[in-house]
Design an enzyme around this catalytic site. Structure first.
Site, mmCIF file in Angstrom:
data_model
loop_
_atom_site.group_PDB
_atom_site.id
_atom_site.type_symbol
_atom_site.label_atom_id
_atom_site.label_comp_id
_atom_site.label_asym_id
_atom_site.label_seq_id
_atom_site.Cartn_x
_atom_site.Cartn_y
_atom_site.Cartn_z
ATOM 1 N N TYR A 1 10.750 -4.226 46.179
ATOM 2 C CA TYR A 1 9.657 -3.554 47.169
ATOM 3 C C TYR A 1 10.544 -2.879 48.339
ATOM 4 O O TYR A 1 10.437 -2.222 48.729
ATOM 5 C CB TYR A 1 9.056 -4.821 47.522
ATOM 6 C CG TYR A 1 7.971 -4.451 48.598
ATOM 7 C CD1 TYR A 1 6.900 -3.452 48.503
ATOM 8 C CD2 TYR A 1 8.105 -4.789 49.852
ATOM 9 C CE1 TYR A 1 6.003 -3.118 49.440
ATOM 10 C CE2 TYR A 1 7.016 -4.477 51.006
ATOM 11 C CZ TYR A 1 6.049 -3.585 50.737
ATOM 12 O OH TYR A 1 5.237 -3.145 51.703
ATOM 13 N N SER B 1 7.544 -0.275 56.023
ATOM 14 C CA SER B 1 7.410 -1.672 56.296
ATOM 15 C C SER B 1 8.472 -1.910 56.920
ATOM 16 O O SER B 1 9.812 -1.319 57.052
ATOM 17 C CB SER B 1 7.495 -2.297 55.064
ATOM 18 O OG SER B 1 7.687 -3.575 55.146
ATOM 19 N N LEU C 1 -5.920 13.343 55.380
ATOM 20 C CA LEU C 1 -5.942 12.828 53.920
ATOM 21 C C LEU C 1 -5.134 11.471 53.816
ATOM 22 O O LEU C 1 -3.998 11.455 54.268
ATOM 23 C CB LEU C 1 -5.462 13.692 52.935
ATOM 24 C CG LEU C 1 -5.355 13.347 51.414
ATOM 25 C CD1 LEU C 1 -6.801 13.719 50.770
ATOM 26 C CD2 LEU C 1 -4.326 13.999 50.489
ATOM 27 N N ILE C 2 -6.041 10.379 53.475
ATOM 28 C CA ILE C 2 -5.314 8.918 53.234
ATOM 29 C C ILE C 2 -5.349 8.550 51.850
ATOM 30 O O ILE C 2 -6.335 8.566 51.304
ATOM 31 C CB ILE C 2 -5.924 8.060 54.384
ATOM 32 C CG1 ILE C 2 -6.187 8.641 55.653
ATOM 33 C CG2 ILE C 2 -5.270 6.802 54.398
ATOM 34 C CD1 ILE C 2 -7.212 7.863 56.538
ATOM 35 N N GLY D 1 -5.041 5.403 49.152
ATOM 36 C CA GLY D 1 -5.120 3.831 49.020
ATOM 37 C C GLY D 1 -6.166 3.380 50.148
ATOM 38 O O GLY D 1 -5.838 2.170 50.664
ATOM 39 N N CYS D 2 -7.630 3.952 50.191
ATOM 40 C CA CYS D 2 -8.618 3.600 51.123
ATOM 41 C C CYS D 2 -9.600 2.532 50.672
ATOM 42 O O CYS D 2 -10.426 2.608 51.417
ATOM 43 C CB CYS D 2 -9.169 4.573 51.459
ATOM 44 S SG CYS D 2 -8.255 5.882 52.537
ATOM 45 N N SER D 3 -9.532 1.792 49.520
ATOM 46 C CA SER D 3 -10.633 0.914 49.011
ATOM 47 C C SER D 3 -10.243 -0.246 49.792
ATOM 48 O O SER D 3 -11.175 -1.003 49.560
ATOM 49 C CB SER D 3 -10.136 0.773 47.457
ATOM 50 O OG SER D 3 -8.783 0.237 47.111
ATOM 51 N N SER D 4 -9.118 -0.544 50.257
ATOM 52 C CA SER D 4 -8.866 -2.007 51.021
ATOM 53 C C SER D 4 -7.972 -1.691 52.148
ATOM 54 O O SER D 4 -7.371 -0.760 52.320
ATOM 55 C CB SER D 4 -8.491 -3.017 50.105
ATOM 56 O OG SER D 4 -7.178 -2.563 49.480
ATOM 57 N N ILE E 1 -5.291 -1.564 54.859
ATOM 58 C CA ILE E 1 -4.911 -0.690 56.207
ATOM 59 C C ILE E 1 -5.482 0.622 55.926
ATOM 60 O O ILE E 1 -5.920 1.340 56.975
ATOM 61 C CB ILE E 1 -3.288 -0.593 56.231
ATOM 62 C CG1 ILE E 1 -2.658 -1.968 56.561
ATOM 63 C CG2 ILE E 1 -2.991 0.497 57.451
ATOM 64 C CD1 ILE E 1 -1.061 -2.152 56.399
#
Ligand code: NAD
Length: 309
Positions: A153, A140, A6-7, A9-12, A14
């Site tokens: 951030y 990050s 399950l991932i 934020g897959c619309s764009s 990474i």
């Protein structure tokens, strides 16, 4: 049987790349549930998935900021079983602290930190019961070291690092692994969205000196950093695929060897001064020579005078 991945934020960026690479695994080891907040944006993912769509890849709605959305998404997964969770969804925030609203800062934490916590709490009972699982977190290099004008951030990524390093100890008892993936600059929509945000932002209550440092030093330096050492989302996804297929995944994995020397400054001097002073010099003294300075760091030669006279 294939592992369910399950991932978020897959619309764009990474997330999209990772979903597609896993779904195209030539040994078909993965069943990918590629999720996104807004299904209206699924076009690019579906096009990139091609024949894998409906076979090794399905698209589902998931807003990491909503408990209901998380519950709804998991209830649609066969048996509710997630073998690998990838916390990828994230938002950035840059600018002088005085000019940013507390609501914007809270949104960063709600998405980057609590979004991941929310998902982990939902899948953990099942993983513990089955005594296996892997939780991947797209952190990050800013989860390891602070970066000027990215305070909130970076704090959200530091929070992830502390949270998941702590949890990793307990989870070894359950044969569940955690991996914090730490990319440097990645050329995705992420930076574009941020630059758009700051080009229209007014930053009220910010003094002229700070605004000058932000606009005339930080912004050009940031663009240069992305240009000179930026990675593609494909490269980052490739690293994550490797981590997911590893029988003993590491707790931390940086993705960009050209950025490693900067990250190493903190380890070299635990007092932190070396990192802070080098960052300061790169930004305020060497902006004109930034490219050279970065190359120097990137090639690891470090032939730079770090300490002030
Ligand atoms: P991106 O903007 O293309 O991807 C982020 C995704 O998260 C988007 O699809 C966005 O819609 C989604 N998202 C935001 N809020 C959400 C929510 N509430 N629920 C579900 N999805 C949500 O950028 P990217 O570079 O692919 O970012 C992916 C991850 O990589 C982020 O966690 C980011 O912090 C991290 N990262 C990015 C960089 C970089 O330079 N781009 C560097 C290091 C780490």
């Amino acid at each position: 049987a294939p592992r369910t991945v399950l991932i978020s934020g897959c619309s764009s960026g990474i997330g999209l790349e990772l979903a597609v690479q896993l779904a195209h695994d030539h040994r078909q080891r993965y069943q990918v549930v590629a999720t996104m907040r807004d299904l209206g944006k699924k076009g690019a993912l579906e096009a990139a998935a091609g024949e894998a769509l409906g076979q090794t890849l399905t698209v589902a709605q998931l807003d990491v900021c909503s408990d209901e959305s998380v519950a709804q998404c998991l209830s649609c997964i066969q048996g509710g079983e997630v073998d690998v969770l990838v916390n990828n969804a994230g938002v950035g925030l840059v600018g002088p602290l005085e000019g940013l609203s507390l609501a914007a800062m809270q949104n960063v934490f709600d998405t980057n930190f609590f979004g991941a916590v929310r998902l982990v709490r939902a899948v953990l009972p099942g993983m513990k019961k089955r005594r296996k699982g892997h939780i991947v977190v797209v952190s990050s290099v800013m989860g390891l070291q602070g970066v000027v004008f990215n305070e909130v951030y970076a704090a959200s990524k530091f929070a992830l690092e502390g949270f998941f390093e702590s949890l990793a100890v307990q989870l070894l008892q359950f044969n569940i692994f955690i991996t914090l993936v730490e990319p440097g600059p990645v050329v995705t929509d992420f930076e574009g969205k941020l630059l758009e945000q700051v080009s229209t932002a007014e930053f009220p209550d910010t003094d002229p000196d700070t605004l000058h440092y932000f606009r005339d030093f930080y912004l050009p330096a940031s663009r240069e950093l992305f240009r000179s050492v930026g990675q593609s989302p494909q490269d980052v996804a490739q690293v994550i695929v490797k981590v997911i297929s590893s029988p003993r995944p590491p707790l931390r994995r940086q993705t960009n060897a050209r950025y490693t020397p900067l990250a190493a400054l903190k380890a070299v001097d635990p007092s932190g001064s070396l990192y802070v002073r080098t960052s300061h010099r790169l930004l305020f003294r060497w902006t004109r020579f930034l490219n050279l300075g970065l190359r120097c760091l990137a090639c690891g030669c470090l032939r730079i005078r770090i300490w002030p006279r």
